[in-house]
Design an enzyme around this catalytic site. Structure first.
Site: not given
Ligand code: PMV
Length: 323
Positions: A155, A108, A110-112, A114
């Site tokens: 992200d 999790g 954030g590869s997508s 990035a």
């Molecule tokens: O699941 P992750 O690491 O992509 O984090 C999501 C964080 C949220 O606040 C729930 C969603 C967002 O886009 O901010």
């Protein structure tokens, strides 16, 4: 230019998840594991994609077909990133894109987002198109929303700007926080979580308890603001305490799990200044803010309750062209 490689970092949310989807701030740091995307010009208006990490090989689409019909999961972000770029900046030539990740998409990190940032930045460089970071953010954030419908864009900002950022929904505020260290221990639960499912679960709860949940979002936002000030002055124990507050509110939103909570409590009991889940919850990772003196004990405690400690650099450089 005929061929170019671009890389962008993954991310870890430090504080503010979920509330940041609803116009509140969060704090995110860019992590050392990077996504690498190589782009090569093709004579015909065609996208070719090799993304072995997400099991996509030999994928081909004409530019006219981009975004139409079924798209394999692993190709969605890249395909829609190309579509969004060429809608703004039409291309005569096609492009062959090859992606390589330094990190598992399971964590999790954030590869997508990035890879989305790398594709858009790479297309701009390949075609000599001037693109400010603001425009890059706009196109990449649109791509993320096209694919998953929801998300704050934190992200995407981490992938572009790097470092550690104070961020408000949709990039309304993107402010770097000057840090020369960020003493974090990161633990993976072993459970893959789906961000959109968790955002929807929280939205469903908010529909039943609108005032309560809105109050929690506001308190999370206040906690983020206090942590922002604490980080700027390197007040680590205070920042840790504020992370614990945030975790309590994430428990209220219902996104923590028994495994996450066990790892978080183990880290705190072992002397961490603070610990909380990072990201949407439901699995993925937890983080513990720990002094150098307690780092080892915190790592051992997380491992003892079944977590996997992952070695990640934080506060790293954003998107860049590779030599
Ligand atoms: O699941 P992750 O690491 O992509 O984090 C999501 C964080 C949220 O606040 C729930 C969603 C967002 O886009 O901010």
């Amino acid at each position: 230019m005929e061929k170019i490689t671009v890389s962008a970092p993954g991310k870890l949310m430090l504080l503010g998840e979920h509330a940041v989807v609803y116009d509140r701030p969060c704090i995110v740091t860019a992590v050392g594991q990077r996504m690498f995307v190589t782009l090569e010009s093709l004579p015909d208006p065609l996208l070719e994609l090799e993304a072995a990490d997400v099991k996509v090989t030999g994928y081909k689409r004409s530019f006219a077909e981009l975004g139409v019909g079924e798209i394999p999961r692993g190709a969605k972000f890249v395909e829609l990133a190309v579509k969004n770029f060429i809608e703004k900046h039409p291309l005569k030539n096609g492009v062959r894109i090859t992606t390589r990740s330094e990190f598992s998409s399971l964590f999790g990190f954030g590869s997508s987002s990035a890879s989305t940032v790398c594709v858009i930045k790479g297309l701009a460089e390949l075609t000599g198109t001037k693109l400010s970071n603001k425009e890059l953010f706009g196109l990449a954030y649109k791509t993320v929303l096209d694919v998953q419908g929801k998300g704050s864009g934190f992200d995407v900002a981490a992938a572009i700007y790097g470092g550690t950022l104070y961020f408000v929904t949709g990039g309304k505020v993107i402010e770097p926080i000057a840090l020369d260290e960020l003493p974090l221990v990161v633990g993976y639960t072993g459970v893959k979580a789906d961000t959109v499912t968790l955002i929807n679960a929280v939205a469903e709860k908010a529909a039943r308890h609108p005032e309560l949940i809105d109050g929690i979002y506001t308190q999370i936002g206040n906690t983020v603001d206090a942590a922002h000030a604490a980080l700027k002055t390197k007040s680590w124990p205070l920042a840790g305490e504020l992370m614990n507050f945030d975790q309590g509110m994430l428990e209220d939103l219902g996104v923590s799990t028994g495994k996450l909570s066990a790892m978080i409590h183990a880290a705190r009991d072992a002397g961490a200044w603070g610990a909380k889940l990072s990201g949407a919850g439901g699995g993925d990772c937890m983080i513990a803010l720990s002094s150098p003196g307690t780092k080892e004990a915190v790592s051992e405690a997380i491992t003892k309750v079944g977590g996997q400690v992952i070695d990640v650099a934080t506060n790293v450089e954003g998107v860049r062209i590779e030599p």
